[in-house]
Design a protein around this motif. Structure first.
Motif, PDB file in Angstrom:
ATOM      1  N   VAL A   5      38.123  59.961  79.860  1.00 24.58           N
ATOM      2  CA  VAL A   5      37.895  61.160  78.853  1.00 24.58           C
ATOM      3  C   VAL A   5      37.446  60.880  77.708  1.00 24.58           C
ATOM      4  O   VAL A   5      36.656  61.597  77.036  1.00 24.58           O
ATOM      5  CB  VAL A   5      39.437  61.885  78.937  1.00 24.58           C
ATOM      6  CG1 VAL A   5      39.239  63.221  77.957  1.00 24.58           C
ATOM      7  CG2 VAL A   5      39.878  62.483  80.402  1.00 24.58           C
ATOM      8  N   ASP A   6      38.123  59.956  77.023  1.00 24.79           N
ATOM      9  CA  ASP A   6      37.608  59.622  75.653  1.00 24.79           C
ATOM     10  C   ASP A   6      36.350  58.794  75.359  1.00 24.79           C
ATOM     11  O   ASP A   6      35.511  58.994  74.288  1.00 24.79           O
ATOM     12  CB  ASP A   6      38.863  58.894  74.841  1.00 24.79           C
ATOM     13  CG  ASP A   6      40.023  59.370  74.673  1.00 24.79           C
ATOM     14  OD1 ASP A   6      39.962  60.732  74.498  1.00 24.79           O
ATOM     15  OD2 ASP A   6      41.020  58.934  74.520  1.00 24.79           O
ATOM     16  N   ALA A   7      35.956  58.254  76.464  1.00 20.10           N
ATOM     17  CA  ALA A   7      34.449  57.634  76.780  1.00 20.10           C
ATOM     18  C   ALA A   7      33.599  58.770  76.635  1.00 20.10           C
ATOM     19  O   ALA A   7      32.330  58.606  76.140  1.00 20.10           O
ATOM     20  CB  ALA A   7      34.425  56.971  77.897  1.00 20.10           C
ATOM     21  N   ALA A   8      33.806  59.840  77.357  1.00 20.81           N
ATOM     22  CA  ALA A   8      32.705  61.068  77.436  1.00 20.81           C
ATOM     23  C   ALA A   8      32.646  61.501  76.117  1.00 20.81           C
ATOM     24  O   ALA A   8      31.608  61.922  75.637  1.00 20.81           O
ATOM     25  CB  ALA A   8      33.254  61.920  78.338  1.00 20.81           C
ATOM     26  N   ALA A   9      33.866  61.885  75.430  1.00 16.85           N
ATOM     27  CA  ALA A   9      33.770  62.436  73.986  1.00 16.85           C
ATOM     28  C   ALA A   9      33.069  61.388  73.135  1.00 16.85           C
ATOM     29  O   ALA A   9      32.254  61.712  72.239  1.00 16.85           O
ATOM     30  CB  ALA A   9      35.266  62.568  73.591  1.00 16.85           C
TER      31      ALA A   9
ATOM     32  N   ILE B  73      47.292  55.460  80.351  1.00 17.36           N
ATOM     33  CA  ILE B  73      46.481  55.097  79.261  1.00 17.36           C
ATOM     34  C   ILE B  73      45.459  54.750  79.543  1.00 17.36           C
ATOM     35  O   ILE B  73      44.333  54.977  79.076  1.00 17.36           O
ATOM     36  CB  ILE B  73      47.648  54.240  78.402  1.00 17.36           C
ATOM     37  CG1 ILE B  73      48.741  54.847  78.021  1.00 17.36           C
ATOM     38  CG2 ILE B  73      46.604  53.911  77.187  1.00 17.36           C
ATOM     39  CD1 ILE B  73      48.767  56.201  77.336  1.00 17.36           C
ATOM     40  N   PRO B  74      45.070  53.656  80.444  1.00 16.17           N
ATOM     41  CA  PRO B  74      43.940  52.921  80.733  1.00 16.17           C
ATOM     42  C   PRO B  74      42.904  54.261  81.290  1.00 16.17           C
ATOM     43  O   PRO B  74      41.641  54.080  81.130  1.00 16.17           O
ATOM     44  CB  PRO B  74      44.015  51.939  81.763  1.00 16.17           C
ATOM     45  CG  PRO B  74      45.563  51.344  81.368  1.00 16.17           C
ATOM     46  CD  PRO B  74      46.363  52.784  81.107  1.00 16.17           C
TER      47      PRO B  74
ATOM     48  N   ALA C 226      35.539  55.080  68.743  1.00 17.63           N
ATOM     49  CA  ALA C 226      35.551  54.007  69.518  1.00 17.63           C
ATOM     50  C   ALA C 226      36.681  53.129  69.517  1.00 17.63           C
ATOM     51  O   ALA C 226      36.903  52.340  70.354  1.00 17.63           O
ATOM     52  CB  ALA C 226      34.160  52.956  68.609  1.00 17.63           C
ATOM     53  N   LEU C 227      37.474  53.026  68.351  1.00 21.05           N
ATOM     54  CA  LEU C 227      38.646  52.250  68.349  1.00 21.05           C
ATOM     55  C   LEU C 227      39.800  52.839  69.401  1.00 21.05           C
ATOM     56  O   LEU C 227      40.607  52.260  69.790  1.00 21.05           O
ATOM     57  CB  LEU C 227      39.309  52.167  67.084  1.00 21.05           C
ATOM     58  CG  LEU C 227      38.695  51.349  65.821  1.00 21.05           C
ATOM     59  CD1 LEU C 227      39.342  51.573  64.380  1.00 21.05           C
ATOM     60  CD2 LEU C 227      38.705  49.965  66.186  1.00 21.05           C
ATOM     61  N   VAL C 228      39.790  54.187  69.483  1.00 17.04           N
ATOM     62  CA  VAL C 228      40.656  54.677  70.214  1.00 17.04           C
ATOM     63  C   VAL C 228      40.202  54.281  71.736  1.00 17.04           C
ATOM     64  O   VAL C 228      41.270  53.766  72.579  1.00 17.04           O
ATOM     65  CB  VAL C 228      40.670  56.214  70.302  1.00 17.04           C
ATOM     66  CG1 VAL C 228      41.142  56.985  71.365  1.00 17.04           C
ATOM     67  CG2 VAL C 228      41.316  56.896  69.059  1.00 17.04           C
ATOM     68  N   VAL C 229      39.024  54.191  72.326  1.00 20.08           N
ATOM     69  CA  VAL C 229      38.520  53.781  73.473  1.00 20.08           C
ATOM     70  C   VAL C 229      38.907  52.477  73.686  1.00 20.08           C
ATOM     71  O   VAL C 229      39.567  51.990  74.661  1.00 20.08           O
ATOM     72  CB  VAL C 229      37.167  54.173  73.914  1.00 20.08           C
ATOM     73  CG1 VAL C 229      36.534  53.345  75.069  1.00 20.08           C
ATOM     74  CG2 VAL C 229      36.755  55.620  73.943  1.00 20.08           C
ATOM     75  N   CYS C 230      38.555  51.652  72.694  1.00 19.68           N
ATOM     76  CA  CYS C 230      39.074  50.204  72.751  1.00 19.68           C
ATOM     77  C   CYS C 230      40.718  49.786  72.837  1.00 19.68           C
ATOM     78  O   CYS C 230      40.976  48.973  73.848  1.00 19.68           O
ATOM     79  CB  CYS C 230      38.609  49.350  71.547  1.00 19.68           C
ATOM     80  SG  CYS C 230      36.696  49.332  71.654  1.00 19.68           S
ATOM     81  N   VAL C 231      41.372  50.558  72.104  1.00 23.44           N
ATOM     82  CA  VAL C 231      42.823  50.444  72.149  1.00 23.44           C
ATOM     83  C   VAL C 231      43.279  50.841  73.844  1.00 23.44           C
ATOM     84  O   VAL C 231      43.996  50.326  74.415  1.00 23.44           O
ATOM     85  CB  VAL C 231      43.777  51.221  71.317  1.00 23.44           C
ATOM     86  CG1 VAL C 231      44.860  51.274  71.497  1.00 23.44           C
ATOM     87  CG2 VAL C 231      43.160  50.704  69.857  1.00 23.44           C
ATOM     88  N   GLU C 232      42.839  52.019  74.098  1.00 19.20           N
ATOM     89  CA  GLU C 232      43.242  52.466  75.422  1.00 19.20           C
ATOM     90  C   GLU C 232      42.771  51.635  76.558  1.00 19.20           C
ATOM     91  O   GLU C 232      43.350  51.157  77.812  1.00 19.20           O
ATOM     92  CB  GLU C 232      42.443  53.766  75.642  1.00 19.20           C
ATOM     93  CG  GLU C 232      43.090  54.798  75.089  1.00 19.20           C
ATOM     94  CD  GLU C 232      42.493  56.171  75.324  1.00 19.20           C
ATOM     95  OE1 GLU C 232      43.136  57.181  74.708  1.00 19.20           O
ATOM     96  OE2 GLU C 232      41.388  56.152  75.634  1.00 19.20           O
TER      97      GLU C 232
ATOM     98  N   GLU D  67      44.843  48.125  76.269  1.00 15.52           N
ATOM     99  CA  GLU D  67      46.178  48.475  75.868  1.00 15.52           C
ATOM    100  C   GLU D  67      47.060  47.296  76.944  1.00 15.52           C
ATOM    101  O   GLU D  67      48.187  46.917  76.477  1.00 15.52           O
ATOM    102  CB  GLU D  67      46.715  49.773  76.635  1.00 15.52           C
ATOM    103  CG  GLU D  67      48.119  50.257  76.733  1.00 15.52           C
ATOM    104  CD  GLU D  67      48.763  50.247  77.889  1.00 15.52           C
ATOM    105  OE1 GLU D  67      49.929  50.258  78.084  1.00 15.52           O
ATOM    106  OE2 GLU D  67      47.975  49.866  79.068  1.00 15.52           O
ATOM    107  N   HIS D  68      46.802  47.032  77.873  1.00 16.91           N
ATOM    108  CA  HIS D  68      47.619  45.966  78.521  1.00 16.91           C
ATOM    109  C   HIS D  68      47.544  44.537  77.806  1.00 16.91           C
ATOM    110  O   HIS D  68      48.518  43.973  77.995  1.00 16.91           O
ATOM    111  CB  HIS D  68      46.986  45.807  80.400  1.00 16.91           C
ATOM    112  CG  HIS D  68      45.755  45.292  80.334  1.00 16.91           C
ATOM    113  ND1 HIS D  68      44.615  45.951  79.965  1.00 16.91           N
ATOM    114  CD2 HIS D  68      45.151  44.050  80.761  1.00 16.91           C
ATOM    115  CE1 HIS D  68      43.502  45.187  80.054  1.00 16.91           C
ATOM    116  NE2 HIS D  68      43.982  44.027  80.439  1.00 16.91           N
TER     117      HIS D  68
END
Length: 152
Positions: free
Chosen positions: A70-74, A64-65, A17-23, A26-27
């Motif tokens: 992809v990461d949201a699907a995971a 990155i955004p 969840a943190l990875v998706v939030c950071v992506e 990112e801006h």
């Protein structure tokens, strides 16, 4: 034995969840699409050249955004597995198909919309670059400056 793995699974879920939030944010971390003064100081400290106007803008990257799709699907898949910890099996089995269908539909619509925006931006950049002389000038003003390592 499965109860021993549960804390590690929950840590992995939070990390995803943190990875998706950071992506997605990112801006905001980098300083937006115009980093201005913060990036100018970093560029000068790193020995990078600063354009004549004194402003260093972040290049308009979309990678990155868009990787958040992809990461949201995971993350969704792992969240479905985590639902087994709190939701009864009968209810989970009935709702999983519906929730997955809705999520997949929304993810597909988002991906198509972002694809259209990326292609439109690419077409704008290419047509400005090839529309000599005024389009090329507009392209260089809008997209031609980014921090570069000075040659020695």
């Amino acid at each position: 034995m499965d109860r021993l793995r549960t804390p590690f699974f929950l840590v992995a879920l939070v990390a995803m969840a943190l990875v998706v939030c950071v992506e997605l944010g990112e801006h905001l971390i980098v300083g937006g699409f115009d980093a201005g003064g913060a990036l100018t100081g970093q560029a000068a400290a790193a020995g990078l050249q600063v354009p004549a106007g004194g402003q260093v803008e972040r290049p308009a990257g979309l990678g990155i955004p868009y990787l958040a799709l992809v990461d949201a699907a995971a993350l969704f898949t792992v969240a479905l597995m985590a639902a087994g910890l709190v939701v009864p099996q009968r209810l989970r089995g009935r709702l999983q198909g519906i929730v997955t269908l809705v999520f997949a539909f929304l993810l597909l619509l988002t991906a198509i919309g972002l694809l259209v925006l990326a292609v439109a931006k690419l077409i704008l950049m290419v047509t400005l670059l090839l529309a000599f002389p005024f389009g090329t000038i507009a392209y260089l003003i809008g997209f031609g400056f980014f921090p570069a390592v000075p040659r020695r």
